[in-house]
Design an enzyme around this catalytic site. Structure first.
Site, short mmCIF file in Angstrom:
data_model
loop_
_atom_site.label_atom_id
_atom_site.label_comp_id
_atom_site.label_asym_id
_atom_site.label_seq_id
_atom_site.Cartn_x
_atom_site.Cartn_y
_atom_site.Cartn_z
N ASN A 158 -12.59 10.04 -2.08
CA ASN A 158 -13.05 9.19 -3.17
C ASN A 158 -13.15 7.76 -2.67
O ASN A 158 -12.22 7.24 -2.06
CB ASN A 158 -12.09 9.28 -4.35
CG ASN A 158 -12.09 10.67 -4.98
OD1 ASN A 158 -13.16 11.25 -5.16
ND2 ASN A 158 -10.93 11.19 -5.28
N HIS A 183 -6.26 3.30 0.51
CA HIS A 183 -6.00 3.57 1.94
C HIS A 183 -6.77 4.87 2.19
O HIS A 183 -6.50 5.88 1.51
CB HIS A 183 -4.49 3.74 2.16
CG HIS A 183 -4.09 4.01 3.58
ND1 HIS A 183 -3.17 3.24 4.26
CD2 HIS A 183 -4.45 5.00 4.43
CE1 HIS A 183 -2.98 3.73 5.47
NE2 HIS A 183 -3.76 4.80 5.61
N CYS A 223 0.70 3.31 3.22
CA CYS A 223 1.37 2.63 4.35
C CYS A 223 2.88 2.80 4.21
O CYS A 223 3.58 2.95 5.22
CB CYS A 223 0.98 1.16 4.41
SG CYS A 223 -0.65 0.88 5.13
N THR A 225 -7.80 5.90 -6.39
CA THR A 225 -6.61 5.23 -6.95
C THR A 225 -5.73 4.62 -5.86
O THR A 225 -5.00 3.68 -6.13
CB THR A 225 -5.76 6.21 -7.79
OG1 THR A 225 -5.39 7.32 -6.98
CG2 THR A 225 -6.54 6.70 -9.01
N HIS A 249 -8.89 14.48 0.94
CA HIS A 249 -8.22 15.56 0.24
C HIS A 249 -8.69 16.88 0.85
O HIS A 249 -9.91 17.08 1.01
CB HIS A 249 -8.63 15.60 -1.24
CG HIS A 249 -8.28 14.38 -2.04
ND1 HIS A 249 -7.23 14.34 -2.92
CD2 HIS A 249 -8.86 13.15 -2.11
CE1 HIS A 249 -7.18 13.15 -3.51
NE2 HIS A 249 -8.16 12.41 -3.03
N HIS A 294 -4.30 1.08 8.46
CA HIS A 294 -4.76 0.85 7.08
C HIS A 294 -6.26 0.56 7.06
O HIS A 294 -6.70 -0.52 7.43
CB HIS A 294 -4.00 -0.31 6.43
CG HIS A 294 -4.44 -0.55 5.02
ND1 HIS A 294 -3.92 0.14 3.95
CD2 HIS A 294 -5.41 -1.35 4.51
CE1 HIS A 294 -4.53 -0.24 2.84
NE2 HIS A 294 -5.44 -1.15 3.16
N ASP A 313 -0.20 16.62 -1.52
CA ASP A 313 -0.43 15.74 -2.67
C ASP A 313 0.67 15.97 -3.70
O ASP A 313 1.08 17.10 -3.95
CB ASP A 313 -1.81 16.02 -3.28
CG ASP A 313 -2.27 14.89 -4.20
OD1 ASP A 313 -3.22 14.19 -3.83
OD2 ASP A 313 -1.66 14.72 -5.28
N CYS A 357 0.86 -1.19 0.00
CA CYS A 357 0.00 0.00 0.00
C CYS A 357 0.90 1.24 0.00
O CYS A 357 1.74 1.40 0.88
CB CYS A 357 -0.90 -0.01 1.23
SG CYS A 357 -1.77 1.55 1.50
N HIS A 360 -8.32 8.27 2.66
CA HIS A 360 -7.67 9.59 2.69
C HIS A 360 -8.69 10.67 2.40
O HIS A 360 -9.63 10.47 1.62
CB HIS A 360 -6.50 9.67 1.71
CG HIS A 360 -6.82 9.27 0.31
ND1 HIS A 360 -6.93 7.96 -0.08
CD2 HIS A 360 -7.05 10.02 -0.81
CE1 HIS A 360 -7.22 7.91 -1.38
NE2 HIS A 360 -7.31 9.14 -1.84
P1 5GP Z 1 -7.50 9.26 -4.96
O1 5GP Z 1 -7.52 9.41 -6.45
O2 5GP Z 1 -7.30 7.83 -4.55
O3 5GP Z 1 -8.65 9.92 -4.28
O4 5GP Z 1 -6.26 10.11 -4.47
C1 5GP Z 1 -4.95 9.64 -4.44
C2 5GP Z 1 -4.08 10.86 -4.41
O5 5GP Z 1 -2.77 10.45 -4.05
C3 5GP Z 1 -3.95 11.57 -5.77
O6 5GP Z 1 -4.41 12.92 -5.64
C4 5GP Z 1 -2.47 11.48 -6.09
O7 5GP Z 1 -1.96 12.65 -6.71
C5 5GP Z 1 -1.84 11.25 -4.73
N1 5GP Z 1 -0.60 10.51 -4.78
C6 5GP Z 1 -0.35 9.38 -5.51
N2 5GP Z 1 0.90 8.95 -5.27
C7 5GP Z 1 1.45 9.82 -4.39
C8 5GP Z 1 2.76 9.90 -3.76
O8 5GP Z 1 3.65 9.08 -3.97
N3 5GP Z 1 2.96 10.94 -2.91
C9 5GP Z 1 1.99 11.87 -2.65
N4 5GP Z 1 2.32 12.86 -1.81
N5 5GP Z 1 0.76 11.82 -3.21
C10 5GP Z 1 0.50 10.81 -4.07
ZN ZN Z 2 -2.33 1.41 3.66
#
Ligand code: 5GP
Ligand code: ZN
Length: 113
Positions: free
Chosen positions: A86, A97, A6, A94, A101, A45, A29, A3, A99
């Site tokens: 999301n 885990h 994680c 994506t 925003h 997690h 982000d 993950c 989160h």
């Molecule tokens: P989701 O699309 O799952 O709601 O948001 C995942 C977020 O994680 C995305 O906005 C993406 O830019 C961010 N993200 C993906 N990989 C990394 C990373 O390695 N470091 C950081 N700081 N953010 C990441």
């Molecule tokens: Zn995780």
């Protein structure tokens, strides 16, 4: 466990941290969608909002308290900000885990979908 978040919590992948306590981590982000774009996550997690329940609600409440605190510390409180989580494929999740925003620093589009 494979993950990404994680691994960030474990320090295996670097992040630009803005807040940390025993239960919560917040970091910028990597691909900001607004002038301020921070992710707030539980250290435990939890895969998504779909996995939130009475057993982990205490942790989730700590994460939400941190959302409010971090937004204030980043100076977003006066003009306002958006909080998004999301959940699942149709929402475009994506990283699996939980989160939140935090998006702010400009007038955001009112469109929700
Ligand atoms: P989701 O699309 O799952 O709601 O948001 C995942 C977020 O994680 C995305 O906005 C993406 O830019 C961010 N993200 C993906 N990989 C990394 C990373 O390695 N470091 C950081 N700081 N953010 C990441
Ligand atoms: Zn995780």
């Amino acid at each position: 466990m494979d993950c990404l978040f994680c691994k960030i919590i474990a320090g295996e992948i670097p992040s630009n941290k803005v807040y940390e306590d025993d239960f919560v981590l917040a970091f910028h982000d990597i691909a900001p969608q607004a002038p301020t774009h921070v992710l707030v996550i539980p250290k435990a997690h939890i895969p998504s909002m779909a996995a939130v329940n009475e057993e982990n609600a205490e942790i989730v409440s700590k994460v939400l308290s941190a959302v409010s605190k971090v937004a204030k510390e980043l100076g977003l409180e006066e003009n306002g900000y958006r909080v998004v989580s999301n959940c699942g494929e149709y929402a475009g999740q994506t990283v699996h885990h939980l989160h939140f925003h935090i998006l702010g620093g400009k007038q955001l589009d009112l469109k929700m979908c």
